[in-house]
Write a protein that holds these residues in place. Structure first.
Motif, mmCIF file in Angstrom:
data_model
loop_
_atom_site.group_PDB
_atom_site.id
_atom_site.type_symbol
_atom_site.label_atom_id
_atom_site.label_comp_id
_atom_site.label_asym_id
_atom_site.label_seq_id
_atom_site.Cartn_x
_atom_site.Cartn_y
_atom_site.Cartn_z
ATOM 1 N N TYR A 156 0.821 -1.202 0.000
ATOM 2 C CA TYR A 156 0.000 0.000 0.000
ATOM 3 C C TYR A 156 0.860 1.259 0.000
ATOM 4 C CZ TYR A 156 -4.409 -2.468 0.659
ATOM 5 O OH TYR A 156 -5.513 -3.255 0.480
ATOM 6 N N ASP A 157 2.051 1.174 0.579
ATOM 7 C CA ASP A 157 2.933 2.331 0.546
ATOM 8 C C ASP A 157 3.285 2.697 -0.891
ATOM 9 O OD1 ASP A 157 4.906 4.224 1.889
ATOM 10 O OD2 ASP A 157 6.244 2.983 0.665
ATOM 11 N N GLN A 240 3.541 1.199 13.615
ATOM 12 C CA GLN A 240 4.230 0.670 12.420
ATOM 13 C C GLN A 240 3.786 1.403 11.168
ATOM 14 O OE1 GLN A 240 3.009 -3.223 11.093
ATOM 15 N NE2 GLN A 240 5.105 -3.777 10.511
ATOM 16 N N ILE A 241 2.492 1.602 11.013
ATOM 17 C CA ILE A 241 1.979 2.256 9.808
ATOM 18 C C ILE A 241 2.466 3.700 9.736
ATOM 19 C CG2 ILE A 241 -0.143 3.050 8.694
ATOM 20 C CD1 ILE A 241 -1.498 0.516 9.762
ATOM 21 N N TYR A 242 2.420 4.376 10.879
ATOM 22 C CA TYR A 242 2.842 5.779 10.879
ATOM 23 C C TYR A 242 4.317 5.903 10.519
ATOM 24 C CZ TYR A 242 3.247 10.627 12.361
ATOM 25 O OH TYR A 242 3.475 11.988 12.391
ATOM 26 N N ARG A 243 5.180 5.033 11.035
ATOM 27 C CA ARG A 243 6.603 5.106 10.707
ATOM 28 C C ARG A 243 6.846 4.824 9.226
ATOM 29 N NH1 ARG A 243 7.282 2.209 15.617
ATOM 30 N NH2 ARG A 243 7.521 0.298 14.380
ATOM 31 N N ARG A 249 7.513 9.385 3.099
ATOM 32 C CA ARG A 249 6.999 10.719 2.835
ATOM 33 C C ARG A 249 5.610 10.686 2.205
ATOM 34 N NH1 ARG A 249 10.255 14.606 3.972
ATOM 35 N NH2 ARG A 249 8.957 16.102 2.838
ATOM 36 N N VAL A 250 4.867 9.638 2.449
ATOM 37 C CA VAL A 250 3.443 9.668 2.117
ATOM 38 C C VAL A 250 2.726 10.605 3.078
ATOM 39 C CG1 VAL A 250 1.347 8.264 1.965
ATOM 40 C CG2 VAL A 250 3.504 7.372 1.117
ATOM 41 N N VAL A 262 -3.707 10.859 8.850
ATOM 42 C CA VAL A 262 -4.079 9.984 9.964
ATOM 43 C C VAL A 262 -4.130 10.851 11.209
ATOM 44 C CG1 VAL A 262 -3.127 7.886 8.944
ATOM 45 C CG2 VAL A 262 -1.663 9.328 10.352
ATOM 46 N N PRO A 263 -5.037 10.569 12.112
ATOM 47 C CA PRO A 263 -5.157 11.431 13.303
ATOM 48 C C PRO A 263 -3.980 11.267 14.247
ATOM 49 C CG PRO A 263 -6.637 9.563 13.477
ATOM 50 C CD PRO A 263 -6.046 9.512 12.096
#
Length: 922
Positions: A156-157, A240-243, A249-250, A262-263
């Motif tokens: 997805y990235d 994990q997703i946030y990192r 740089r998404v 994302v909040p």
């Protein structure tokens, strides 16, 4: 808008095309758009559809049934359900990532579809999926990414980076499409109501089950942890997703520049716990929970906006913090439901607070707009025409430009293609080296194909993926360009099956000189093959170049030697083409075939000849081929060998067709050509060396090139018939044939016995001796006379050859035999039948010459001179020179190879026939 209008999900196209008018109580209220996309597992029910059923508290989507027939394709499509009471519009994207769509896509592909075509098919579906995702990221406030397990898919990235790049490319086109829509300026500039917030919904598989007693503290159940395993899993996935997204740089500090946000202070990952395997039990538990909620709700049911406010207050009660929940026994937090997880984000939209997800020292506020249903439909319809349908004339130009920008996706979505191209590009130099290894400067098509096959083998060992075929074609083109750019050898082959050694060139025109400097150069063919041959009479030898055309092989070389040797000898001329027009043309192949088929029985003999045959041979077989025999009846494509085919004698036709003076026969005269056509030159030669006494049987032929003791002709004893029919009682041949038996009660005069052939008591003056010699010559000028199909004349003492000529006249003589003087090489040398020597005695005899040559296996035509049944006068010494090469208008008949049997190349029996002259009346 009535509830019945949206009682079931509809496609996005049907919603935008329909003219739905909302009820007055909802017309001016805002609308939250929630998009759902992702992947599904191999289960028969879809996770995304069950989520909408849970969120809407209605069974809107069939979990186990098939979708509508209009959506039963492998293409991506969006289904819409509008929950008017809650003011939430659900968009559900179905694509090839879902099991149902994947199954339909596999059924669409046929078994004969190639690897490259199937790859293009899958990439086309992925590009369509990306366009639908871009559409949802442009019209939704909240997006739910659904995944069938609890592991984040890092692909997805790459997908989101591709969508972000595509969005930046098509932003000017989208702005042009929605510039007239009744929305705010920020929406028109950013082409979306707000930066959408992306939430993740994972489904826990059977490997992680929640303990019922909540004890997971390392074997100490008295000290339960504050968070459940599922909640801790959610926190780990969020980190994990946030990192990952920050690293790629998404996600950046400024949310207005990102594809999504994302909040920072709210949960954005939800893990659905493991459900029971029994779907009925699952439905019953959901029904039980819904009934429990309804019993606890003591408020009165109202309709319209007041009901929405009550539902929002009831939904807001358990979600007052980042981790909503209440304390249970042991101090552990109770996990929230999926609806509570989503509603905390939807509430920010419906209350017009918006999303403030920018981070950093100086966060910039992002724009936000809450449209009503009518405004949203107008913007969504314009974007749908530009990004998906491409059918409206007003937006057709914009749609074409959007499609042209899809190349941005190639670098992100086609990683396997990039890998394949990289591998194939590295394999090309290796394949080129394999092609050029051990190559001569000029080479033929066969060598080119062999080297190309070797290059393709090397290429296939290193190249992989979908670009294999494309770069293989490039390898073909590169190798062909290298070959044709000064390395191509002349493809013309000589009449001895040797190719020209020059590079590709043109032949000089009449009167034109060779020119090496031109491109392509002008040269004559040359195979660098040289041989030694004798002239027509055999008394002079000279070297010759390997011929490339039949005229140079059978005519030009011997004409040059005639000026030095046998030009003044008496000869029998063969008829050739005499043109009556300045520009004669060769006869067509079709006309020759028709004439050949029609001339089979044109000249058959009706009465036997009165001449007496003296052809030696089997008494049950006639060996003569008469003058009038049709060349079409020689059986070019007939069955059986010439030694087993009975040939009837024929006499000349009374009316012969006059030869054409407009069309000439290309090639040589043979059994497959038509009547009435003659070649421009004769490939045969028949010259007279002198009288019969010019041959000395004790010394043999005194000509150069003969092997020692092999220049002697074979004796041929013939019976001379000098008595009248009254003395003999009948006129029949006396050579022992079946017709030589006497009539009953009659005895042959001149015989000492009662009956029987050639008796010992026959007088010496009844015999005449002729001489015959089949001469073979190899490429080095070695000559010898053959005394049989597999024997060479070898005379060591005086007296000449002892073997009779009947053996060579009774059999099919081979056209090629192994040369008795082989060289040092492994390739065998063959000697070819070149001449036939005939010594006709001074006696009342008529020796008829009728050569028939079959220079190859069937269906090979039988070649013969332009004049057949040639009567040789008595007291003469003749030599018949056979052609050096045999060719038709279809091409030459090449000499035999090493592994080809020589018995298919032969001179048919019956080449000579002797008859007595008619007796004088007494």
């Amino acid at each position: 808008m009535k509830e019945a209008n949206m009682a079931a999900p509809v496609s996005i196209g049907a919603l935008l095309r329909s003219e739905i008018v909302e009820e007055p109580g909802y017309r001016d209220e805002g609308l939250c758009v929630v998009g759902i996309f992702g992947k599904s597992n191999a289960q028969p029910w879809s996770l995304k559809e069950s989520l909408i059923n849970t969120l809407a508290d209605k069974h809107m989507f069939s979990l186990f049934g098939e979708p509508e027939e209009g959506d039963a394709t492998a293409n991506s499509h969006i289904q819409v359900y509008y929950n008017q009471e809650n003011r939430v519009l659900y968009l559900m994207l179905s694509s090839v990532s879902d099991s149902r769509q994947l199954l339909r896509a596999c059924q669409t592909l046929s078994a004969s579809t190639g690897h490259s075509d199937s790859h293009d098919f899958w990439k086309g579906l992925e590009r369509q999926h990306c366009l639908h995702l871009l559409y949802m990221f442009s019209v939704c406030h909240v997006l739910l990414l659904v995944h069938p397990n609890q592991t984040f898919d890092v692909t997805y990235d790459r997908l989101f980076r591709a969508l972000d790049a595509l969005r930046q490319k098509v932003l000017p086109l989208i702005r042009a499409a929605i510039k007239d829509c009744p929305v705010s300026k920020e929406w028109k500039v950013n082409c979306r109501p707000c930066p959408p917030r992306l939430l993740f919904v994972f489904q826990m598989n059977g490997s992680l089950k929640i303990s019922t007693n909540g004890s997971d503290s390392g074997g100490n159940p008295d000290k339960p942890k504050k968070h459940s395993p599922r909640r801790r899993l959610q926190h780990a996935l969020e980190d994990q997703i946030y990192r990952i997204f920050r690293k790629s740089r998404v996600l950046t500090n400024q949310s207005s520049n990102c594809l999504f946000t994302v909040p920072a202070n709210q949960a954005f990952v939800y893990v659905i716990p493991t459900t029971d395997e029994d779907p009925v039990a699952t439905l019953l538990s959901q029904l039980r929970s819904n009934c429990t909620l309804c019993e606890q709700d003591s408020t009165t049911l109202v309709s319209g906006p007041r009901r929405y406010q009550q539902m929002r207050r009831s939904a807001r009660q358990p979600s007052s913090s980042r981790d909503p929940g209440v304390m249970s026994m042991g101090g552990q937090l109770v996990d929230c439901s999926l609806k509570e997880f989503l509603w905390q984000h939807v509430e920010l939209v419906l209350t017009k607070k918006g999303f403030d997800d920018s981070v950093g020292r100086n966060p910039q506020p992002s724009h936000f707009e809450l449209p009503n249903f009518t405004k949203w439909v107008q913007v969504a319809s314009r974007l749908h025409h530009v990004l998906i349908t491409n059918k409206e004339e007003e937006t057709a130009e914009l749609s074409v430009k959007v499609q042209s920008q899809l190349k941005v996706l190639e670098g992100f979505l086609e990683a396997d293609t990039k890998f394949s191209e990289s591998r194939c590009q590295k394999a090309l130099p290796l394949a080129h080296s394999a092609y050029q290894s051990n190559l001569p400067h000029n080479y033929t098509t066969t060598v080119h194909k062999n080297q190309l096959a070797q290059a393709l083998r090397v290429y296939s060992q290193h190249a992989r993926g979908v670009a294999f075929q494309r770069y293989a074609l490039q390898l073909h083109e590169d190798c062909y360009k290298f070959w044709s750019n000064g390395h191509q050898l002349c493809e013309e082959r000589s009449l001895t099956d040797q190719h020209c050694v020059h590079k590709f060139h043109l032949l000089p025109q009449p009167g034109e000189k060779p020119d090496m400097d031109r491109n392509p150069p002008i040269l004559n063919h040359n195979s660098r093959g040289r041989s030694t041959s004798s002239c027509n009479c055999g008394r002079k030898q000279a070297p010759r170049e390997d011929p490339f055309d039949i005229q140079a092989a059978n005519y030009d070389f011997y004409q040059l030697l005639e000026e030095k040797c046998c030009g003044k000898l008496e000869r029998i001329e063969f008829p050739v083409f005499q043109p009556s027009t300045p520009d004669p043309a060769p006869a067509s192949n079709q006309a020759q075939r028709i004439s050949c088929e029609a001339s089979g029985d044109a000249e058959r003999l009706k009465e036997p000849s009165t001449a007496q045959s003296h052809t030696p041979g089997d008494t049950s077989l006639s060996l003569a081929l008469s003058l009038g025999q049709s060349t079409g009846s020689l059986g070019t494509y007939g069955e059986g060998d010439g030694t087993e085919t009975q040939v009837q004698q024929k006499r000349p036709s009374l009316v012969d067709r006059q030869p054409s003076t407009v069309e000439y026969l290309p090639g040589m005269m043979h059994s497959g050509c038509s009547k009435g056509l003659l070649p421009k030159f004769s490939s045969w030669s028949l010259v007279k060396l002198g009288p019969a006494k010019s041959y000395n049987c004790h010394t043999g032929l005194e000509q150069p090139g003969f092997l020692p003791g092999s220049s002697f002709l074979l004796p041929w004893d013939l019976v001379i018939r000098s008595r009248s029919e009254e003395d003999t009682g009948l006129t029949e041949p006396l050579d022992g044939s079946t017709s030589s038996w006497p009539a009953p009660n009659k005895t042959l005069v001149g015989k000492r016995g009662s009956t029987g052939g050639l008796g010992r008591g026959r007088r010496r003056d009844d015999m005449a001796r002729a001489f015959v010699g089949f001469e073979y010559e190899d490429s080095r000028g070695r000559r010898f006379i053959s005394s049989g199909p597999d024997k060479i004349v070898k005379v060591l003492g005086p007296g000449g050859a002892k073997d009779p000529a009947t053996r060579v006249l009774n059999a099919d003589m081979p056209l090629y035999i192994p040369s008795p003087s082989q060289g040092r090489g492994l390739k065998p040398h063959y000697a070819q039948l070149t001449r036939l020597f005939i010594v006709v005695p001074d006696a009342p005899l008529e020796v008829t010459l009728n050569p028939q040559v079959q220079p190859g296996p069937l269906p090979c035509p039988v070649f013969h001179p332009e004049k057949t049944e040639i009567v040789l006068p008595p007291d003469s010494f003749w030599v018949l020179r056979f052609p050096y090469s045999y060719a038709t208008d279809q091409g030459p008949n090449y000499p035999p190879k090493e592994n080809q049997p020589l018995n298919n190349y032969k001179v048919l029996r019956g080449i000579l026939r002797a008859t007595t002259a008619n007796p004088l009346p007494q």
